[in-house]
Design a protein around this motif. Structure first.
Motif, PDB file in Angstrom:
ATOM      1  N   ARG A 152      -1.034  -0.829  -7.545  1.00 33.78           N
ATOM      2  CA  ARG A 152      -2.064  -0.528  -7.126  1.00 33.78           C
ATOM      3  C   ARG A 152      -3.092  -1.794  -7.316  1.00 33.78           C
ATOM      4  O   ARG A 152      -2.832  -2.647  -8.147  1.00 33.78           O
ATOM      5  CB  ARG A 152      -2.762   0.759  -7.693  1.00 33.78           C
ATOM      6  CG  ARG A 152      -1.930   2.065  -7.358  1.00 33.78           C
ATOM      7  CD  ARG A 152      -2.651   3.430  -8.283  1.00 33.78           C
ATOM      8  NE  ARG A 152      -1.586   4.319  -7.875  1.00 33.78           N
ATOM      9  CZ  ARG A 152      -1.635   5.574  -8.603  1.00 33.78           C
ATOM     10  NH1 ARG A 152      -2.527   5.559  -9.738  1.00 33.78           N
ATOM     11  NH2 ARG A 152      -0.935   6.561  -8.535  1.00 33.78           N
ATOM     12  N   LEU A 185      -2.306  -4.780   0.404  1.00 34.45           N
ATOM     13  CA  LEU A 185      -3.129  -3.839   1.052  1.00 34.45           C
ATOM     14  C   LEU A 185      -2.359  -3.525   2.230  1.00 34.45           C
ATOM     15  O   LEU A 185      -3.107  -2.762   3.216  1.00 34.45           O
ATOM     16  CB  LEU A 185      -4.633  -4.292   1.392  1.00 34.45           C
ATOM     17  CG  LEU A 185      -5.467  -4.751   0.205  1.00 34.45           C
ATOM     18  CD1 LEU A 185      -6.662  -5.273   0.425  1.00 34.45           C
ATOM     19  CD2 LEU A 185      -5.485  -3.581  -0.855  1.00 34.45           C
ATOM     20  N   HIS A 198       1.124   2.708  -3.294  1.00 37.49           N
ATOM     21  CA  HIS A 198      -0.035   3.034  -4.325  1.00 37.49           C
ATOM     22  C   HIS A 198      -0.055   4.697  -4.642  1.00 37.49           C
ATOM     23  O   HIS A 198      -0.527   4.880  -5.769  1.00 37.49           O
ATOM     24  CB  HIS A 198      -1.309   2.710  -3.665  1.00 37.49           C
ATOM     25  CG  HIS A 198      -1.525   1.564  -3.448  1.00 37.49           C
ATOM     26  ND1 HIS A 198      -2.561   0.773  -2.440  1.00 37.49           N
ATOM     27  CD2 HIS A 198      -0.618   0.169  -3.389  1.00 37.49           C
ATOM     28  CE1 HIS A 198      -2.491  -0.325  -2.100  1.00 37.49           C
ATOM     29  NE2 HIS A 198      -1.405  -0.825  -2.930  1.00 37.49           N
ATOM     30  N   SER A 211       0.877  -1.213  -0.090  1.00 36.72           N
ATOM     31  CA  SER A 211      -0.177  -0.142   0.055  1.00 36.72           C
ATOM     32  C   SER A 211       0.759   1.073   0.045  1.00 36.72           C
ATOM     33  O   SER A 211       0.352   2.462  -0.548  1.00 36.72           O
ATOM     34  CB  SER A 211      -0.993   0.070   1.045  1.00 36.72           C
ATOM     35  OG  SER A 211      -0.134  -0.065   2.356  1.00 36.72           O
TER      36      SER A 211
END
Length: 221
Positions: A135, A162, A128, A125
């Motif tokens: 992503r 994530l 991102h 993450s």
């Protein structure tokens, strides 16, 4: 017999954690590293030493010729490496156009040749904000293509997609990993610079975990 998998392994702390996670999941990893014309090869040296110690297959593929097509990044061209946090707009100069799509395509082909059904890579993450090819939407679409591009479907596995670098490090420390076996700095000098976005994010992760980074830094230790 354990399952063969391909792990895209840069020699950095994220891919190092992913590699060891795959091993602990009972997989047989085939590490794949790329010389894509990055400004130094220090990470690749770290990757080679780790794979030798672990006794796992390791290929380093020279694709540096792609720089005639996808130059213009501070990681591959004669552009100063920006200093500051990863999420600052200046860090966009470290984007290598289409890098992960290229690397994943090659890794998927390698997986098919090995009759492996998974390719692991260390997107997370913290990437991102700056890197579109880390992503979730990119991984989802690339995974869909990967499953139909060959007679044998290959799954792209991103265990930390994530999660933050802090969480990745926490998992690695829980596994007892030695992060002196990794290199993160965008500069390839004797010590890590401590100023580039990669160094700052790494140092923050260690601080968040109440741990000390075993690497030596020009500006920290």
């Amino acid at each position: 017999m354990s399952e063969n998998v391909v792990v895209i392994y840069s020699g950095g702390m994220d891919s190092y954690t992913v590699l060891n996670k795959a091993i602990r999941e009972g997989k047989t990893p085939h590490a794949l590293s790329f010389n894509y014309g990055q400004r130094h090869k220090k990470e690749l040296d770290y990757a080679a030493r780790v794979c030798e110690r672990l006794g796992i297959p390791h290929k380093v593929v020279d694709i540096s010729s792609i720089n005639s097509l996808v130059g213009g990044s501070a990681l591959t061209s004669d552009i100063d490496v920006p200093e500051g946090h990863y999420e600052e707009p200046s860090m966009q100069t470290t984007v290598v156009p289409n890098r992960n799509m290229i690397l994943l395509s090659l890794a998927i082909g390698y997986a098919v040749s090995l009759e492996a059904t998974k390719v692991y890579y260390g997107a997370h993450s913290g990437d991102h904000a700056i890197y579109p090819d880390c992503r979730p939407e990119f991984v989802e679409k690339m995974n869909s293509v990967s499953k139909i591009a060959n007679y044998t479907p290959v799954e792209i596995v991103t265990p930390y997609l994530l999660e933050s670098k802090t969480a990745i490090l926490a998992d690695g420390l829980f596994m007892g990993l030695d992060y002196s076996e990794t290199w993160t700095c965008y500069n390839g000098r004797e010590k890590a610079c401590g100023k580039c976005g990669a160094c700052q994010e790494r140092l923050e992760a260690f601080a968040d975990n109440g741990a000390t980074d075993p690497l030596h830094y020009e500006t920290v230790n």
